[in-house]
Design a protein around this motif. Sequence first.
Motif, PDB file in Angstrom:
ATOM      1  N   ASN A  22      41.461  25.073  34.159  1.00 42.58           N
ATOM      2  CA  ASN A  22      40.507  25.784  34.599  1.00 42.58           C
ATOM      3  C   ASN A  22      39.149  25.167  34.627  1.00 42.58           C
ATOM      4  O   ASN A  22      38.530  25.244  35.750  1.00 42.58           O
ATOM      5  CB  ASN A  22      40.363  27.106  33.938  1.00 42.58           C
ATOM      6  N   TYR A  30      36.659  26.719  37.667  1.00 42.10           N
ATOM      7  CA  TYR A  30      37.195  28.077  37.450  1.00 42.10           C
ATOM      8  C   TYR A  30      37.402  28.789  38.585  1.00 42.10           C
ATOM      9  O   TYR A  30      37.185  30.115  38.950  1.00 42.10           O
ATOM     10  CB  TYR A  30      36.069  28.856  36.321  1.00 42.10           C
ATOM     11  N   TYR A  69      41.533  30.847  39.816  1.00 45.12           N
ATOM     12  CA  TYR A  69      42.077  31.591  38.476  1.00 45.12           C
ATOM     13  C   TYR A  69      43.195  32.321  38.810  1.00 45.12           C
ATOM     14  O   TYR A  69      43.102  33.545  39.495  1.00 45.12           O
ATOM     15  CB  TYR A  69      41.063  32.537  37.772  1.00 45.12           C
ATOM     16  N   ILE A  80      48.913  30.731  35.563  1.00 42.02           N
ATOM     17  CA  ILE A  80      48.288  30.664  34.083  1.00 42.02           C
ATOM     18  C   ILE A  80      49.354  30.905  32.980  1.00 42.02           C
ATOM     19  O   ILE A  80      49.735  30.455  32.049  1.00 42.02           O
ATOM     20  CB  ILE A  80      46.793  31.012  34.100  1.00 42.02           C
TER      21      ILE A  80
END
Length: 424
Positions: free
Chosen positions: A303, A308, A311, A316
């Motif tokens: 990330n 970031y 996301y 993930i």
Amino acid sequence: MINRDSYLNRLVRHRWNGEIKVITGIRRCGKSVLLFDLFYEYLLSQGVADDHIIKIELDQRRFYKFRNPITLCEYVESVVQAKANEQFYLFIDEVQLTTKVVDKENGGIEVTIYDMLNELKAYKNLDVYVTGSNSKGLSKDIATEFRGRATQIHVFPLSFAEFYSYVGGDERKALDTYMLYGGMPRLLMLEDEKDKKDYLASLYSELYVKDIVERNKIEREDILNDILDFLASQISSLTNPNNIANAIASMKKEKVNPTLVSNYVQFIMDSFLISMAKRYDVKGKTYFNYPNKYYYTDVGLRNARLNYRQYDPGHIMENIIYNELLQRGYSVDVGVVYDRTNGGKTQKEIDFVVNDADKKIYIQSAFRMDTEKKESAELLSLLLAKDFFKKIIVRMDIPHSFYDENGVFHCNFIDLLLGRVELF
């Protein structure tokens, strides 16, 4: 201090097995703490005298002289030979492999730390443990240099169970934090969000990338960084060096050699920053050469690499499941099955084919299954395996685990990570 019992128990089991214990893993994941704190305290609790544990930290100034392998070997020999009837433990931190010195007393040959460790291993009253700076390629060279005389213990960043054992509180809130920042141990000492982001960014740019560049004499650091960006954005997606090269070439407006990309990807894997899951034909029992999937060893680093911006909790989650399975010591592949309905032959994917010795299970990762189409797609791949191995769908959107009418086990994500369900 976080108890990392799975690794500690492995060290305990392999004591005095006649081999050098080599602890590997991505830098800053806790290798030194495991050896110099957790295992050290365990030995003391078992009655081992402190002066019978020889600790050498090669990244500390007072131990610099022992970076000379001959000096190191002579010092250790002087200790263990003086009390040949007593047992000693040797801990060496941050072994450097590039240092070579000339042994003038034995024909002027060049010797390395490997040569000296193999020599020390011959002492029956000495049990040897080392951690390696992976930037110097320790893990890659174990098999050839130690010639089957080493036990490798690979350490990962904190699992969610290890992370949660420290932070406690609401499980879902803790998982959200873990999915964002990952499990690098130092993060537990940081409370401010900006400090966490800065730490991960610093690890990436000041440690990992520099390690890869320096060790492998990378000439195109810009392409290396492009590859790192691409792999971070494509976790859990199938790709290969040709695809990566084409994507980078399109962006840079220049030709990019797929062989160069393939080499750089291997260097990144050697640094433990990412790992590759190969595709496996479930029925044909053969592996495909490409494409493969790549996963980050720590999702927080992934990330941070993308600042970031991307996301995606589904991807993930899949990355975390993959790491969890590896941490438990399983062999993990991406499964391929075929749908032959309507006269065709369409490839379908099972996220993970998981092997533990002679046992096997299939796992699908599904952040949520809130539509009939999504549920049907996830179930179809599992059912196409058409065998009797256990089939599991790991989900975020169910409060508890259950079996459905097809015998498929629907597993709550947190229950899996906290070890509340049996996989095999």
